[in-house]
Design a protein around this motif. Structure first.
Motif, mmCIF file in Angstrom:
data_model
loop_
_atom_site.group_PDB
_atom_site.id
_atom_site.type_symbol
_atom_site.label_atom_id
_atom_site.label_comp_id
_atom_site.label_asym_id
_atom_site.label_seq_id
_atom_site.Cartn_x
_atom_site.Cartn_y
_atom_site.Cartn_z
ATOM 1 N N SER A 114 0.769 -1.159 -0.020
ATOM 2 C CA SER A 114 -0.013 0.059 -0.078
ATOM 3 C C SER A 114 0.896 1.266 0.116
ATOM 4 N N GLU A 115 2.052 1.087 0.702
ATOM 5 C CA GLU A 115 2.870 2.188 0.473
ATOM 6 C C GLU A 115 3.308 2.884 -0.951
ATOM 7 N N ASN A 116 3.541 1.904 -1.843
ATOM 8 C CA ASN A 116 4.306 2.114 -3.099
ATOM 9 C C ASN A 116 3.352 1.567 -4.140
ATOM 10 N N LYS A 117 3.137 2.512 -4.986
ATOM 11 C CA LYS A 117 2.262 2.161 -6.163
ATOM 12 C C LYS A 117 3.040 1.455 -7.109
ATOM 13 N N PHE A 118 4.371 1.345 -7.289
ATOM 14 C CA PHE A 118 5.313 0.634 -8.141
ATOM 15 C C PHE A 118 5.381 -0.805 -7.793
ATOM 16 N N LEU A 119 4.812 -1.197 -6.700
ATOM 17 C CA LEU A 119 4.760 -2.432 -6.209
ATOM 18 C C LEU A 119 3.404 -3.313 -6.332
ATOM 19 N N GLN A 120 2.281 -2.363 -6.453
ATOM 20 C CA GLN A 120 1.006 -2.891 -6.142
ATOM 21 C C GLN A 120 0.363 -3.604 -7.659
ATOM 22 N N SER A 121 -0.288 -4.367 -7.476
ATOM 23 C CA SER A 121 -0.795 -5.351 -8.606
ATOM 24 C C SER A 121 -1.263 -4.615 -9.749
ATOM 25 N N ASP A 122 -1.923 -3.429 -9.772
ATOM 26 C CA ASP A 122 -2.373 -2.839 -10.861
ATOM 27 C C ASP A 122 -1.199 -2.184 -11.882
ATOM 28 N N TYR A 123 -0.027 -1.851 -11.058
ATOM 29 C CA TYR A 123 1.091 -1.335 -11.816
ATOM 30 C C TYR A 123 1.737 -2.831 -12.324
ATOM 31 N N LEU A 124 2.051 -3.701 -11.695
ATOM 32 C CA LEU A 124 2.414 -4.967 -12.198
ATOM 33 C C LEU A 124 2.126 -5.453 -13.011
ATOM 34 N N SER A 125 0.543 -5.301 -13.289
ATOM 35 C CA SER A 125 -0.101 -5.799 -14.525
ATOM 36 C C SER A 125 0.316 -5.015 -15.612
ATOM 37 N N VAL A 126 0.471 -3.761 -15.642
ATOM 38 C CA VAL A 126 0.958 -3.026 -16.709
ATOM 39 C C VAL A 126 2.360 -3.598 -17.174
ATOM 40 N N LEU A 127 3.242 -3.901 -16.349
ATOM 41 C CA LEU A 127 4.586 -4.644 -16.764
ATOM 42 C C LEU A 127 4.215 -5.783 -17.398
ATOM 43 N N ILE B 102 2.689 11.494 -15.553
ATOM 44 C CA ILE B 102 3.182 11.321 -14.300
ATOM 45 C C ILE B 102 2.283 10.302 -13.569
ATOM 46 N N LEU B 103 2.707 9.749 -12.523
ATOM 47 C CA LEU B 103 1.850 8.833 -11.741
ATOM 48 C C LEU B 103 1.748 9.462 -10.364
ATOM 49 N N LEU B 104 0.312 9.341 -9.709
ATOM 50 C CA LEU B 104 0.162 9.855 -8.542
ATOM 51 C C LEU B 104 0.384 8.798 -7.461
ATOM 52 N N ASN B 105 1.701 8.833 -6.617
ATOM 53 C CA ASN B 105 1.939 7.814 -5.707
ATOM 54 C C ASN B 105 1.857 8.431 -4.253
ATOM 55 N N GLY B 106 0.737 8.317 -3.866
ATOM 56 C CA GLY B 106 0.530 8.890 -2.419
ATOM 57 C C GLY B 106 0.609 10.422 -2.359
ATOM 58 N N THR B 107 1.527 10.882 -1.620
ATOM 59 C CA THR B 107 1.718 12.152 -1.571
ATOM 60 C C THR B 107 2.867 12.792 -2.366
ATOM 61 N N VAL B 108 3.385 11.695 -3.214
ATOM 62 C CA VAL B 108 4.445 11.745 -4.168
ATOM 63 C C VAL B 108 4.091 11.777 -5.605
ATOM 64 N N LEU B 109 4.556 12.799 -6.117
ATOM 65 C CA LEU B 109 4.083 12.682 -7.701
ATOM 66 C C LEU B 109 5.489 12.282 -8.395
ATOM 67 N N GLU B 110 5.307 11.304 -9.253
ATOM 68 C CA GLU B 110 6.391 10.438 -9.843
ATOM 69 C C GLU B 110 6.417 10.897 -11.260
ATOM 70 N N ASN C 157 -2.452 20.236 -6.493
ATOM 71 C CA ASN C 157 -2.885 19.100 -6.151
ATOM 72 C C ASN C 157 -2.416 18.798 -4.654
ATOM 73 N N GLN C 158 -1.518 19.597 -4.155
ATOM 74 C CA GLN C 158 -1.015 19.474 -2.828
ATOM 75 C C GLN C 158 -0.134 18.249 -2.556
ATOM 76 N N PHE C 159 0.776 17.775 -3.516
ATOM 77 C CA PHE C 159 1.517 16.783 -3.432
ATOM 78 C C PHE C 159 2.798 17.270 -2.455
ATOM 79 N N LYS C 160 3.491 16.494 -1.769
ATOM 80 C CA LYS C 160 4.722 16.979 -0.914
ATOM 81 C C LYS C 160 5.945 17.124 -1.685
ATOM 82 N N LYS C 161 6.172 16.180 -2.573
ATOM 83 C CA LYS C 161 7.340 16.216 -3.274
ATOM 84 C C LYS C 161 7.234 15.651 -4.857
#
Length: 382
Positions: free
Chosen positions: A25-38, A283-291, A322-326
């Motif tokens: 839950s802390e990291n979008k790049f390890l969640q199943s929807d992103y892994l499905s993209v890969l 861009i990917l919205l990853n919690g409070t971080v904009l990737e 959109n009030q991201f932190k970084k």
């Protein structure tokens, strides 16, 4: 390592444990929807592995590994036409074409693994190495020899801890830093950000803003992305091909697949001149971080309209709004990213070559093959 820990390596997302996304839950790049993209649209020379770490029978950690076959690559990067590049390409083709990445080679940042409980670095290093050995043996059974095993990316404090344990014999390398913009709490609007710049960099902003007049900027919806898929890929491919170094090229359907899977969490912004797409950024919205993710542009328009710099300003504007932190801007184009306020964060990787004689001299070989990087950090804020 605690004998209660075990791991399972999966080759397809559909069979991941049902608690996978809760752990990730802390990291979008390890969640199943992103892994499905890969899984659906990974680069053609890449194979992905999804690792579940268990304590007794409970899933407590998830990780990603990627195998790259560099023999399938059309180009390692064509920007630096020189003898050194030719030598580098020869070495990679013959002695480093089968590479195992423990982590995600497609993005910058500490996105290789996440645990739902606090883990000591000795256990983390042991699990990483054991998983790498198991995947290496998996390929050995297919008569494929892994040349290089790489563990990427770690922030300095984590890297120094890992070096105390299983990573100690490995070669530690620092490639280009990760450029990160920390957004100030008092930046509520784009005007607040512009107001924080010194006169020189306010003038740069105004000049770039004026240059982009005549360009229509808009967020693309799924149907538009599907319609523009070939053009998006053409613009991406131009930029990727002219990077100083490459280990993969995205599949043509990558951006469409990404939007389908992640919906509003993945944003593609198109830049149009006379109704023709001349650039895009993602861009990917990853919690409070904009990737920030991949982008592409028409070189001629980029020069005339300062397209790339305007993309960086637009991403910053979006993050503030959109009030991201970084914002994680990643590697490459370090100087221009620092001119909008991004700071370099050193990241370490570790690697070893499976041939013990090559491994003995890996530090010298690596230093001579790595593209040279000279840049001047800018300080745009008052």
């Amino acid at each position: 390592m605690n004998s209660n820990y075990s791991f399972t390596i999966y080759t397809t997302v559909s069979i991941l444990p049902n608690t996978w996304d809760a752990v990730a839950s802390e990291n979008k790049f390890l969640q199943s929807d992103y892994l499905s993209v890969l899984e659906e649209s990974a680069p053609t020379n890449m194979e992905c592995f999804y690792i579940g770490v268990f304590e007794d029978k409970n899933l407590i950690g998830v990780a990603l590994a990627q195998y790259l076959n560099l023999n399938k690559l059309e180009s390692f990067g064509e920007r630096d036409k020189c003898f050194k590049t030719a030598i580098r390409n020869f070495v990679f083709k013959n002695f480093a074409s089968h590479v195992l990445f423990m982590g995600n080679n497609m993005i910058t940042g500490q996105n290789g693994y996440v645990f739902s409980k606090k883990m000591d670095f000795e256990t983390i290093s042991k699990i990483n190495l054991d998983c790498a050995n198991e995947i290496t043996n998996y390929f050995k059974k297919q008569s494929i020899t892994i040349h290089i095993v790489t563990f990427k990316d770690f922030y300095p404090d984590g890297a120094s801890e890992l070096k105390k344990y299983c990573f100690n014999p490995f070669y530690e390398f620092n490639s280009q830093p990760n450029m990160v913009l920390e957004l100030q709490n008092d930046w509520k609007t784009n005007e607040d950000y512009i107001g924080a710049l010194t006169k020189k960099y306010r003038d740069q902003y105004k000049r770039a803003h004026k240059k982009i007049e005549g360009i229509e900027v808009k967020e693309l919806q799924l149907d538009e992305i599907e319609k523009l898929e070939d053009r998006i890929y053409e613009l991406y491919h131009f930029v990727a091909k002219h990077a100083p170094f490459n280990t993969f090229f995205l599949a043509k359907n990558h951006f469409t697949t990404f939007k389908k899977q992640l919906k509003e969490q993945f944003v593609i912004v198109g830049y149009f001149l006379n109704e023709k797409l001349v650039g895009f950024h993602t861009i990917l919205l990853n919690g409070t971080v904009l990737e920030t993710y991949f982008l592409g542009y028409d070189e001629q328009v980029q020069k005339e309209k300062m397209l790339y710099l305007n993309m960086l300003y637009n991403m910053t504007h979006y993050a503030i709004q959109n009030q991201f932190k970084k914002i994680i801007f990643g590697r490459t184009a370090l100087e221009i990213k620092s001119s909008i306020g991004a700071e370099p964060i050193t990241m370490s990787g570790f690697l070893y070559h499976k041939n013990k004689w090559i491994n003995k001299f890996i530090d010298k070989i690596f230093r001579n093959l790595e593209p040279e990087m000279t840049w001047q950090q800018r300080h745009p804020f008052k």
